[in-house]
Design a protein around this motif. Structure first.
Motif, PDB file in Angstrom:
ATOM      1  N   ASN A   1      -1.725  53.203  33.497  1.00  0.00           N
ATOM      2  CA  ASN A   1      -1.605  54.494  32.859  1.00  0.00           C
ATOM      3  C   ASN A   1      -0.460  55.580  33.160  1.00  0.00           C
ATOM      4  N   ARG A   2      -0.285  56.569  32.044  1.00  0.00           N
ATOM      5  CA  ARG A   2       0.655  57.292  32.490  1.00  0.00           C
ATOM      6  C   ARG A   2       0.768  57.879  33.797  1.00  0.00           C
ATOM      7  N   LYS A   3      -0.244  58.548  34.150  1.00  0.00           N
ATOM      8  CA  LYS A   3      -0.438  59.273  35.371  1.00  0.00           C
ATOM      9  C   LYS A   3       0.119  58.288  36.686  1.00  0.00           C
ATOM     10  N   ALA A   4      -0.319  57.105  36.718  1.00  0.00           N
ATOM     11  CA  ALA A   4       0.168  56.115  37.632  1.00  0.00           C
ATOM     12  C   ALA A   4       1.331  55.839  37.619  1.00  0.00           C
ATOM     13  N   ALA A   5       2.117  55.816  36.356  1.00  0.00           N
ATOM     14  CA  ALA A   5       3.478  55.381  36.188  1.00  0.00           C
ATOM     15  C   ALA A   5       4.205  56.922  36.633  1.00  0.00           C
TER      16      ALA A   5
END
Length: 726
Positions: free
Chosen positions: A401-405
């Motif tokens: 997900n975007r948060k992990a990226a």
């Protein structure tokens, strides 16, 4: 003529009976009259058969025929007083004379039997008994002091079944035997009186005459109290064990070494729903088709042949078994089989413990399914404030997900490998090792790590999925970590200050106890030496006592100086340690306790070569040795020379000091948990204060060590001190 014969017998002091040719008694001298219990005066019309024949079974006709055939004619007869007499028949013209000779052999045999025996009439009246039987009844039993006592009419013995033994022996003509609770014996326990049962094996057997008629009954009593109480204890233990096994919350099945079922408890009987009327002993685990279907026979053989325990979880469909059980469902069972030895025949038996874990298995399955659905649902929440990614075990990305990226700081596309893209994953590190281990694990793993490049703390949760992938949750915990670090630093400082305060308070309390307790023995020595000095009239002896006083005073002064020096170190967190010798400090303490040691005769032996020295506070070690020696003196056994043995050992970097005495010992079952308590005493010594062992334990534990004791009443005490080495 009659009088001449009788007078001749009287003159020879031989019991004599004069009878006519028909066996009628004509006359008897006093000796004979007493033996056959004739009343005074003339003999009257009394016949031999009534007097002797009926009791012995040897009648007048047979006795005369024996004499006429040229044989010795005689008969042995016991009067009502129990005295046996051998009577010999002699012919004298138209008369017969029975000359008697008292014999004691029957009574000797009667009295020397190794068990109690008593003679009764057929009607139940006592005749005579040996000394062992008298001990069995007791001297005040009605059988000895109550005239006309009849055992058949005693309600107590009818209740316990003894009277019925007499009746059975009379009715059957055979011995009758029974184990009975005959009486109770009193014994004192402190101020209380207890009653102890006395069990006997009672045997009643009849005695017959030549006409096969019962003439007497004999009662044998053999005490079996010890065997009976032992058997009752074993039966009670067996009943308790059976009750425990029967009510176990899991199934219990026992097999012999051939595979035949010996017993099954209630829990497993209910679980299997065993069909009514089936004999459990007919079931054999080796030949039963259903057992062979699931390999239970192989498990059994492995336990028997390899003599080891086996545990296995197995899913069983009971609908395939239609012979022994009405259980028809599919159940999961946790089965444990282990070998035992039968305590009676010493043969191997196999015990199976069966636990129904079906509900647990279903719960686990449902929990796994719920967890998977929850994880899949989280994939749709790409905007959550938490990093999330699904990875293959080798690191290939399926979803991120975007948060992990954003946390990674680099662009990550599905299909790429995180170990090739993220800079921190290219260099070996503890974090990389933990992540690789978590990726291979079959259970969830969580850990935290710090990344220098971005100055961030991240919390990772790696969870394996059922499709052999892993889900990785990432949370930024930098703020909480920094706050936690500051809080931890503040708590550490506070804890350190608190420990310092507690240590100082504990030291002050310890020093107060040491001062009050450890100086008691030297002061007692001083008082005793002063008394001896004052009572002595010899100047040389007084000078000797003064010299001893000076030695004790010097040692006491040295102890006080040590206490003062240690008390003055208020700001130190620990009492100073120094390298000291066990032998040197032991000799020092023995000088302090010189008078007590000499008066008690205490013998000190040592084995201190293996660990001769210890780095430890000298004042503490002196106090410990002083307490161990005074305990050995104070709690020595009367009339036994006290011995105290010190030994030291060093093993795996740990030094131990053991002190073994031969004193009164301590009941550890009663007092073990209180042995080192403050003011706890366990003997009636007036000088026991219950402080010495408390101080010793406090001193040892204050320096990071431990103390334990091994003891039993009358077998001495062994104290074992384990020192913490720096």
């Amino acid at each position: 003529m009659n009088d001449a014969i009788i007078n001749k017998a009287i003159a020879s002091f031989v019991p004599a009976l004069l009878l006519d040719l028909n066996g009628n008694l004509l006359s008897a001298n006093d000796r004979a009259r007493g033996l056959v219990q004739l009343p005074g005066g003339n003999a009257g019309k009394v016949h031999y058969d009534h007097l002797i024949g009926e009791s012995t079974g040897i009648y007048w006709g047979a006795l005369c025929a024996t004499l006429q055939n040229g044989l010795k004619a005689g008969v042995e007869f016991a009067g009502t007083g129990g005295q046996w007499t051998a009577w010999q028949l002699l012919a004298q013209d138209e008369y017969f004379v029975l000359l008697g000779q008292e014999i004691a052999q029957p009574d000797k045999l009667f009295n020397h039997l190794p068990l109690g025996i008593q003679q009764f009439s057929v009607d139940g009246f006592p005749i005579k008994s040996n000394s062992l039987q008298q001990d069995n009844w007791g001297p005040h039993h009605p059988i000895f002091i109550q005239p006309g006592y009849n055992i058949l009419q005693d309600p107590v013995y009818r209740q316990i079944g003894l009277s019925q033994l007499f009746e059975e022996a009379v009715a059957t003509g055979r011995p009758a035997k029974k184990e009975i609770l005959l009486r109770y014996q009193e014994y004192a326990v402190g101020d209380a009186i207890r009653l102890s049962p006395c069990y006997y094996e009672a045997t009643v057997f009849p005695a017959f005459n030549l006409q096969k008629e019962i003439t007497d009954l004999y009662l044998l009593l053999k005490e079996v109290t010890a065997q009976k109480l032992t058997l009752m204890g074993l039966e009670k233990s067996a009943r308790l064990l059976d009750s425990v096994v029967e009510h176990l919350p899991i199934g219990y099945v026992q097999f012999d070494h051939h595979g035949f079922m010996r017993r099954i408890n209630h829990t497993h009987r209910e679980f299997l729903q065993i069909r009514p009327g089936l004999e459990e002993g007919s079931f054999n685990i080796m030949s039963d088709p259903f057992s062979r279907l699931y390999g239970f026979n192989e498990l059994f053989m492995t336990v028997v042949t390899e003599n080891r325990m086996i545990r296995k979880e197995i899913e069983v469909d009971f609908s395939a078994e239609t012979i022994y059980t009405e259980q028809s469902q599919v159940r999961w069972m946790d089965i444990t089989l282990f070998p035992l030895q039968d305590p009676v025949d010493k043969k191997m038996i196999v015990v199976a413990l069966i636990n129904d874990i079906t509900d647990r298995k279903l719960e686990h399955f449902m929990r796994t399914e719920l967890q998977r659905n929850t994880e899949q649902l989280h994939l749709f929440f790409d905007a959550v404030d938490m990093g999330y990614a699904t990875l293959e075990r080798d690191g290939r990305v399926n979803f991120i997900n975007r948060k992990a990226a954003q946390m990674a700081g680099v662009e990550i596309q599905p299909g790429c490998n995180i170990f090739d893209i993220i800079p921190e994953f290219r260099t070996p590190s503890p974090f990389l090792d933990r992540l690789a281990q978590a990726m291979k694990s079959t259970v969830s793993e969580s850990f935290s790590s710090y990344f220098y490049r971005v100055d961030k703390w991240y919390d990772f949760l790696v969870t394996p999925m059922r499709d052999n992938t892993v889900s990785v949750f990432i949370r930024d915990i930098t703020g909480s970590r920094k706050l936690q670090k500051e809080l931890h630093r503040a708590n550490s400082q506070l804890s350190k200050l608190n420990r310092n305060l507690l240590n100082q308070n504990q030291q002050l309390e310890d020093f107060a106890h040491i001062t009050s307790h450890n100086l008691r023995a030297p002061i007692a020595n001083l008082k005793a030496l002063m008394q001896l000095h004052n009572r002595s009239d010899e100047e040389a002896e007084k000078e000797e006592y003064l010299g001893m006083l000076e030695a004790v005073i010097n040692k006491t002064d040295e102890t006080l100086n040590d206490l003062v020096n240690v008390v003055q170190i208020r700001k130190e967190t620990d009492i100073g340690r120094e390298l000291i010798s066990f032998e040197d400090r032991l000799q020092y303490v023995l000088h302090v306790l010189m008078l007590e040691v000499n008066q008690s005769g205490l013998q000190i032996t040592t084995d201190l070569q293996e660990a001769p020295t210890i780095r430890f506070p000298r004042i503490y070690l002196d106090s410990i040795l002083l307490n161990l020696i005074t305990n050995a003196i104070r709690y020595r056994k009367p009339e036994v020379t006290p011995v105290l043995h010190f030994s030291s050992r060093k093993e795996k970097g740990v030094i131990t000091l053991a002190a073994q005495d031969n004193g009164m010992g301590i009941d550890m079952n009663r007092f073990g948990s209180k042995l080192f308590g403050f003011r706890k005493t366990f003997h009636k010594n007036s000088d026991a204060k219950g402080i010495g062992l408390f101080i010793t334990k406090t001193q040892v534990e204050a320096m990071g060590g431990s103390i334990s004791a091994e003891s039993a009443p009358g077998r001495g005490t062994k104290f074992i001190i384990t020192f913490k080495t720096e």
